[in-house]
Each structure stands twice: as C-alpha cells, then as structure tokens.
Design an enzyme around this catalytic site. Structure first.
Site, mmCIF file in Angstrom:
data_model
loop_
_atom_site.group_PDB
_atom_site.id
_atom_site.type_symbol
_atom_site.label_atom_id
_atom_site.label_comp_id
_atom_site.label_asym_id
_atom_site.label_seq_id
_atom_site.Cartn_x
_atom_site.Cartn_y
_atom_site.Cartn_z
ATOM 1 N N CYS A 70 60.390 49.532 79.908
ATOM 2 C CA CYS A 70 60.771 50.826 79.332
ATOM 3 C C CYS A 70 61.807 50.667 78.223
ATOM 4 C CB CYS A 70 61.332 51.751 80.408
ATOM 5 S SG CYS A 70 60.189 51.988 81.767
ATOM 6 N N TYR A 73 48.446 43.795 99.831
ATOM 7 C CA TYR A 73 49.260 44.955 99.503
ATOM 8 C C TYR A 73 49.253 45.139 97.993
ATOM 9 C CZ TYR A 73 50.951 44.922 104.299
ATOM 10 O OH TYR A 73 51.028 44.983 105.667
ATOM 11 N N TYR A 86 81.140 71.896 89.488
ATOM 12 C CA TYR A 86 81.551 72.652 88.298
ATOM 13 C C TYR A 86 82.943 72.298 87.827
ATOM 14 C CZ TYR A 86 83.508 76.379 85.491
ATOM 15 O OH TYR A 86 84.160 77.061 84.506
ATOM 16 N N ASP A 121 52.349 49.841 88.631
ATOM 17 C CA ASP A 121 51.493 50.664 87.771
ATOM 18 C C ASP A 121 50.011 50.595 88.131
ATOM 19 O OD1 ASP A 121 53.868 51.078 86.498
ATOM 20 O OD2 ASP A 121 53.313 50.140 84.606
ATOM 21 N N THR A 171 49.624 44.077 89.403
ATOM 22 C CA THR A 171 49.002 43.691 88.144
ATOM 23 C C THR A 171 49.256 44.671 87.008
ATOM 24 O OG1 THR A 171 46.985 44.649 89.108
ATOM 25 C CG2 THR A 171 47.152 42.260 89.104
ATOM 26 N N GLY A 172 49.937 45.767 87.323
ATOM 27 C CA GLY A 172 50.360 46.672 86.261
ATOM 28 C C GLY A 172 49.248 47.446 85.603
#
Lengths: 562, 562
Positions: free
Chosen positions: A45, A289, A436, A293, A120-121
């Site tokens: 990212c 498993y 606040y 992504d 494996t994305g």
C-alpha cells in the site's frame, strides 16, 4: 521429514505474518516461505508514496522502524524462517502433501508439508488492448513494477501521463504523479470516480477536486488502443472518444485474486473468484489454509462473501491462519468493508455498504449528507469533512458511511466501522461518548451530528434535498424558490448562484419577512453548510408552509457535491 | 399563561441546546432561558485557547461558523427564544410551578413554567487558603474569568505563573501560559498529574514532557497561603514545602456541580453530589428536568453513576431533555468516561476505566502498554502513540484505554469508546476492520496491535514487565540481566542505560549467541519499542529459559513512562 513443516506460498503481508506468528507459537516447527518475486514482506500500500518520491527507497517499504530490512537474512536470523525468493510453486499434491517448486535457475524440487498456506495474493487486471506491451505502459501490483514506474517517471522528457482507472489505486497514483510534476489525464469507464468506494453524489467531491487541480478527467470513456512512437515507446492513448498524448500510461483497472495454483489443486474457489475458506481460514482441502488477497471474507453487515484485498485484512488473516496451524484455535470474524485513501489533498473513505450496494442488497435505505468542521471551528486549522450515512429504514441499523474532506475523516470512519461490527443502530451512533476537546472535535462530533440528522429524517420531522438534485432542478425551467439564508456579506463574496429563482433572506430576518414568501411554490432552503437552512425549514414548517425542504450541505454541497 | 412555557435555568452548552432543539420540536411553545452571567452558549472548553491567544476574541467562542454571535438577539431572531442574562433564579416553587428571578438591576419577578430545565452547570472549587482574594489570583470557570485571566497574562511585567492543580484544565492552562511566554510552576497535591485520566505509569509521559519543557512541577505538595506585594497583588505562593514567586496564580483544582437551586427545591441530589435524573433526564420533581454539568450520568461500563462535566455530554443531555419536554420520548444512554486534552505538544486521553478505577470497582485486571507509530512508519511525519489497555480477566471485556503521544490518539480513543459502548471483548477490538492506508494507520492499526498483545498476555504466552518497574529494579542491588536487543548503532546513539546489568545482543545475533546468556538469572528483554524484545522473549522461551520477561515499550517506555 523429521519435524513438522509449515510451507507458505507467497511472501506478502499475509504470508509474512503467518511465518512470524507461527514461529512465535511453534518453536520447533520448520517454516518455509516461498515467493515468486525478489522481495518479501513489503508494504504494498506504500507503493504510490514511493512512486511520488515521498518514500525514498523501495527498501524503505520493507524496513522495520529501526531500519532492518525484512529480507531472507532477516527472516532466517531473527525468525528462523527459510525464505525462497524468485521461486515458483508449480503444483500441489494434496494426497502426498507435497509441492513442487522451481527456482529462477530452472532447478525444481519437491517439498513435503505438514500444513500448507496459500497466500498468493492478487494480480493486476491487464486489459487486452493493442499496444499494451509498449515501453512505459505499466500496471502497479509488485514492488518491482513500482521501481520501474518510479524510474520511468523520473526519467528525462517525461511530461504527460495517462492513468486508466479512477479507483483507489488510480487516484493514489494521480496524487503521486502530480507530486512528481507530471501533466495528468485520467480515463475512467464508469460515470464516476471510485465506484466501489463512493456513491455518485459523494464522488462529485473528488471529481471537483480533480478539476480544481487542473487534472483532465474523462469518465464513461474507455481505452481502445495504445500507439507507439516507432521506437517501441508509448506515444498516444486512443479512447473511444479521443486521442491523448502520453509519455507514460498506467493501468489501474482493478485486481483479481491469484488462484491459479489453488484451482489446480482443487482448492474450492468461491463465487467472488477468490478462495473459499471457513472461519478458521481453512480451505476445502485438509491441511491447506489460505489468507490475504487471494481469499474471500464474510461481510459482517450482509453476511455475504466479498473480496477485500487490503494489507489490514491480510494481516488479520495471517494471525488466524498461524494460530490454527500451530494448534491455537482462532477464528476470523469477517470485514465490514472499510477503506480509505488520500489524493490531491482530499481524504476519502468508506465503511460498510454504499447506498448503491445497500439497495442492490434489498435494503430500504435512508441517507443523509452533512458537512462539518473536524475540530472546533474557532480554532485555526479546522477543516471540512463531508459525511454520508446510510441506514436501513426498517430496523434503523447503520449500513454504511462514506466520508471525504480535507479534515480528519479517518476517526469518524473508524468509529463507524466499529459501530458496524456491533450492528449498531443509528441511535447508538448518536449516543456515543466520543472524546471531546477543541483540537480534536466539536462538542457534537461530526458523526454524532450526522447521526442526529438521520434520526430527524427517519422521524419524518425534516425533508431534505441533495445538492446534486438541486443542480438538476436548476437546469430545468421548473418554478421554485431557492431560499438563501446566508448574510448579505457571505453572498457578496461571490458564492451565490446566478438564477432568478434564488431569493435572499438572511436567517435572522426570516421570521419578520416571512410574508414575502410564496405559499404555492416549492421552497428549497439553503445556506453555506445547511445548518441555517434546517433552522429556516423548521420555521417555515411551523408557519404552515408545506411544499418545503432544505438542501443538505448547503452551498458548500452545491459547489463540491454536485 | 396562554401557551406552554419552557423555562431553562442556565445558558451554557446544555441550556442552549435545550432551547434550540425544543424550538425546532415545538413551534408554539414559549421558551425562556435565564443565565446568571453576561454570556450564553459559549464553548467553555475553548477558554484555554482564548487565554493562549490562539483564539483572538472571547466572542469567537460564542460565534457560529459563519460569524454570527450567539447572544440574546440571535436567540430571539433566529430561534424565538427569550434570553435573560445577568439574571439569577432565586427560588423554585414546584407546587405552583413558578420560579422567582432577579435581574442585575435588583428587580425581581415570578415566572410560571410548564416545564423547567435545570442546566446550572458546575462551579470551580476554591480552596480556603489565606490570600485567595489577592489580585491576579484566579479560577477558570466562566468566560468573564477567562477574559480577566487573558488581560492579566498580557499585562506588563507578567512573568511568573503558578498553576495549582495538574488535572485536565491545569495542563491545558499550562499549555496556554507557555504559549504566552510565561515562566510556569505547577503545584499538584497528588503523586501524579491527571489523576482522574491516567494511571500512575501513563502519567509519567506528561510528567516527563513537562520536565522536558523546563516547566517546574511539584507533586505531593499543596498550597497553604498566598502572600501579596503590599498593594493587594499576589507576590508569593507558599506551599507546605517551599515559597514560589508568582505574578499570577490560577487554581484549577476541580469543579463541583452547581446544585444549590436544585437542592432548595427538594430536587434529589445523587451520591456523586450532582442532580439525580432518570433516563429521560427527569428529576424526582414532576415537570423539572436537568442536564449538563449539574447532573450525574450512568457509566455504561460499570452501571454506577458518575459526574462527567463535558460539553459533549451536556449537548447530548440537552437533546434528550428537549425531546422529552416537547413530547418526543427519548433516553440518554449514559457515558463511558471519555476525555482528551492537548498540552505542550502531547495529546492525552482516556475512555472507560483506568486500571486504578477498575481495581477499585473489584475487577481482576490485565493491562498492557504499547508504543506504535500512528501512521505507516515509512512516511515522514509518523508519530508515536502509547496505548494502555485494561481488560477484565474473567470475561475478557475491554474496561478502558489510555492513550498519549504526539501522534493521532483521538482516533484510537474513539474506537475504544465505541467498543466500550457495545461492551466489547478484547478479541472484538483485535478483529475490527479499521480503515487502512499509509497516511492514516499501520496495516495493523495501533489499537489492534495492542489488543493482540493483550490477547497474548491473557493466553499466558508472554510475560512482561512495565518500564516503571524496571526503573525501580535498577535502583536496587538485585541481580538480573537487562538484555538489550538493539543494534550497536542504536545504542551508541546514547540511548542506553549505564548499568552493569545491561547486556547487548542484537536480535539478529541472539540465536547464535544464546549460550552466552545465564540460565539462572532473570532476563528482562528490551529494545527500542518492545517489538524485538517480544521476539527475543519467544526465542529464549523456546530454548528453555524460564526466568524471563520483556519490557513493554522498550527504551522508549523507559525514557517516557518511568
């Protein structure tokens, strides 16, 4: 095989998390992580920030806070995890619990596993247009691709960029290329930007921001061909409507889960196209498993499976996988569909369902828009945020929130995401005891304020109109009054609308001048942000006016949301 | 009385909210708001920023975003609410449903009410010390007092300030006076700052920040007398331990609910000393409602009544009161005890119970501390935040969170506050689908990361030690190893501890150098932030070391939290 062996396919966020956590849980298990590319455990990212130059080196995206780079040596020394990079897993044989791998050298071998993890994305969608293989045409999915893009962007003579796709990555790339001083054109097939993140009305905010930054944006338009300069470099992007000069073209038209290997081993693929897993992140095949992504997750709001390819989700998947394969029972609870991005100074995000998604799912929805300051407005530096909430009318449940603005949107999104996890009603949101003090919020936090508007709407005590609808009405010959409650000073600052249907009555004069208003025409109240318009609406209503409403977000909304 | 009349006593946050909302609900009801001071509807929490000069005019604190000042004229013209300022309510006669008021002129009269709302707020505690009436000795509770303080602060020859009380307002005032260039000394009776907000360990963060700003702080010390200069101005503060020169003294030693009027009308006062109300914000007397700083609220976490005098709570009270007195049934759900402040560049807040409060309430607690970056660390501008979570061991419920740091603490506090409202378990917090992109969070958000540490602790898979305990141990002759996992480069930057019990083994060398470590001594693992120390702990544990633990927050914690 003398001891247990965990084999992880894929060295991204999920794979690396599985490796690290499994090691902490199970000291004596052998752990092998296999990655087809040269790098592991990098912050995918962060790639747009690297392309922008805001992150100097690509290695910064795989560095720990104290500088250590997460490479093969790091995983071996710190975690006793064996990493094979540039290595492809060619096949899985679940019956013998083995996989066949091939290194870049061409050497292949077979490895036993006790537990196999598919991480494996996803891969970038590459549209089958002519010229896609020209030089300086890219997709962004791996750090190697990011390195190539950065190099190209910073090379001599690079001036004109065409970005194809105005989704999350597309807009982050627009920001990056803008920071690098390129002249940008964005081409998007949909009739709006960020179609998976924002409804049409909210999408006007980034659209107007893009326009205000002098970036060309063409929507409902698609690329049909790329033309080269004769030397193999891209030169032109040809769409179904025009030709665009381009020194660099980046396609950001979405990704799809990388499930080829899984499919070849008869691992079940869900309706979303991603691997189907149970709550323990286990596939249909024993001892296999999957996470990250390449898998689908349950949407807590609707119960349906969705694909949510984000590092935040992948990390949670990884922890659950690691726990389950090392004997610690753990479950993944699902997602609510949260995402956020920053582009061109605008922060944009959503959690839960958009209005469009909610309607598609069969909900009868009520929505509202607000614009508020993110901190107490009397402090310098307070900034605007626009919130759209979506509620189910039948049970008053919050279904989703979209927030955009120059101010602190993340806090309100995360509050909404948390509320969605607990299936909160709009009344729960309005009742939250949020922190606040003036540098952090208004006394009524933006999201509480917006939840109260929603409650007013659900109670039927107000009738509103969206800025986009007002613009559409103004484009017709329809007869109505757009009643502007702002002060003379505000209007003369040039923020009015030049239309004969506009009528100016400052709020403080409304009660005394009320007889000037026609009772037979629709009156749309407006002001700068909507607060006074609401106030005026209640006054008109109390005086027996019937054909009235107020414009959500007022003139701010008209400028930015229509 | 020809029509219904709502009379509101007090023109602060709650009173003004009741007036505004009641008018929107009930067009034909007469609404009167009576305020003893000259101002209504101002942002009391903004007063320190006005004193600092960050807010220019006191009227800015009662201005709408578009500049209109919320004065008597505004309330009349915009809301048809009659405001009496400088007017005291002398008595209430519930039997006849009347009140007696007296204006500053001395004129008094009797007013009927249909519904009466007590929004009398709170008053500052004024300690009965000699010299309290000297010039330039202040408390801060009203805007008039803020105006006097600002005037004094900006007057000639003003150099030395003594602040008495290091609670929320005390530290906000320290920030304000620091911004104004004064030389500040803080005197606090407790053994820590912010005793209602932070546990002792977390309080070291602001204490060390105060020290690093060269502000004198004397704890466990109390003021016994103020001495004048002969002309009636304060000159010295005499404590039980020393004499301090002072040109200005501000007492910020707490507030108490203003319930004198309520008490005189037999309105029931709760154990907290504030007015007792039911969920509809109604008192024990028919047609008398109350809200704001003068009432108590239910703590959702414990079910007990607490006083939570904050504008955010008062506003919510006001809406509920207004709805109920205009025929719309509404309930106030309670508070979780959220508060936040900024002082000297440090942001500090809490929600739910502190560890101390939880223990007092009988909970068996587990706690953990973490330090993380608020955004992805590879982006410039990421900042540290320290989180302390408190969990109930028996049912894994989150009981509270304290967060301090230079980074974005508010988001994580509000997430925790939302989670607390839904009685979340720590596992729920760790599973939240929060928004992720590098400018907003790490892939594992700080609060999720911390919740996972807590889960590890609850599972018994790690043993930790707090920085404060390590400092205490280092002050003894006890024999143990403080194993520093940082790189040589990090340590030579001068961030080590000069003690023979320190032993340096960079994490990447630990597996190969493990035989150098003694198995008969306690080994406390540490690093810069705690991450590598945790990793080292798991390695040592897997190699059969038994008398081991790791220091939460590492050397950062040692520097700032001990």
């Amino acid at each position: 095989m003398s001891k247990d062996r965990i084999v992880i396919v894929g060295g991204g966020a999920c794979g690396a998390k599985v490796a690290a956590r499994a090691r902490r849980n199970a000291a004596d298990t052998e752990i092998i992580m296999i990655e087809k590319g040269p790098y592991v455990s990098y912050a995918g990212c962060g790639m747009p920030y690297y392309i922008a130059g805001a992150v100097e080196h690509s290695s910064d995206l795989m560095s720990m806070l104290w500088g250590t780079v997460r490479d093969e040596k790091y995983f071996k020394e710190s975690k006793d995890v064996t990493v094979y990079t540039n290595t492809v897993v060619e096949s899985i044989a679940p019956s013998s619990k083995t996989i066949k791998i091939m290194a870049a050298s061409g050497n292949s071998k077979t490895i036993d596993y006790t537990k196999l993890v598919l991480a494996t994305g996803a891969k970038a969608k590459i549209p089958p247009v002519k010229g896609i293989h020209l030089k300086n045409v890219f997709v962004l999915r791996s750090l190697e691709q990011a390195e190539e893009i950065r190099k190209a962007v910073e090379s001599e003579g690079m001036e004109k960029a065409v970005l194809v796709g105005a989704g999350r990555v597309g807009l982050e790339l627009a920001d990056a290329l803008n920071a690098q001083g390129l002249d940008i054109t964005i081409v998007e097939m949909a009739e709006q930007v960020l179609p998976d993140v924002l409804d049409r009305d909210m999408s006007q905010y980034p659209i107007n921001t893009i326009h205000s930054e002098k970036i060309a944006l063409f929507m409902q338009e698609s690329v049909v061909e790329l033309a080269g300069d004769g030397s193999g470099k891209v030169k032109k992007v040809i769409t179904n409507k025009r030709e665009l000069n381009a020194d660099i073209v980046i396609f950001a038209v979405g990704i799809k889960p990388d499930v080829d290997l899984a499919r070849s081993a008869d691992v079940k693929i869900g309706k979303t196209g991603a691997i189907e897993v149970d709550e323990y992140m286990q596939t249909n095949i024993p001892d296999i498993y999957a996470g990250g992504d390449c898998v689908e997750s349950e949407n807590i709001v609707t119960g349906e499976k969705i694909s949510m390819p984000l590092g935040s989700v992948a990390n949670k998947h990884g922890r659950v996988v690691a726990n389950n394969i090392t004997g610690i029972k753990d479950t993944f609870r699902g997602v609510v569909g949260s995402c956020i991005l920053m582009s061109l100074g605008l922060k944009i995000g959503k959690t839960g369902l958009t209005e469009k998604q909610a309607k598609r799912f069969g909900y009868q929805t009520e929505t509202c828009l607000s614009v508020t300051r993110d901190t107490s407005h009397f402090l310098a530096g307070s900034k605007n945020i626009v919130i759209k909430l979506i509620t189910s009318v039948s049970d008053r449940k919050l279904l989703g929130a979209q927030i955009a603005g120059t101010g602190d949107i993340a806090k309100r999104l995360d509050v909404a995401a948390t509320a969605l996890s607990f299936k909160a009603k709009i009344d729960d949101v309005a009742s939250l005891d949020l922190c606040y003090a003036p540098p952090f919020a208004g006394a009524m936090d933006s999201i509480i304020h917006t939840a109260n508007i929603m409650r007013n709407k659900l109670a039927g005590s107000v009738k509103t109109i969206k800025p986009l609808e007002v613009r559409q009405k103004l484009n017709t010959k329809e007869d109505f009054i757009l009643l502007d409650l702002r002060t003379k000073e505000e209007i003369t600052e040039g923020r009015g609308i030049d239309d004969a249907r506009m009528m100016s009555v400052p709020l403080e004069n409304l009660r005394t001048r009320i007889d000037e208003l026609p009772r037979d025409k629709e009156i749309i109240c407006t002001c700068q942000y909507g607060t006074r318009a609401y106030e005026a609406y209640t006054i008109l209503k109390s005086k027996g006016f019937r054909h009235i409403n107020y414009m959500e977000c007022g003139m701010f909304g008209y400028t930015w949301l229509s």
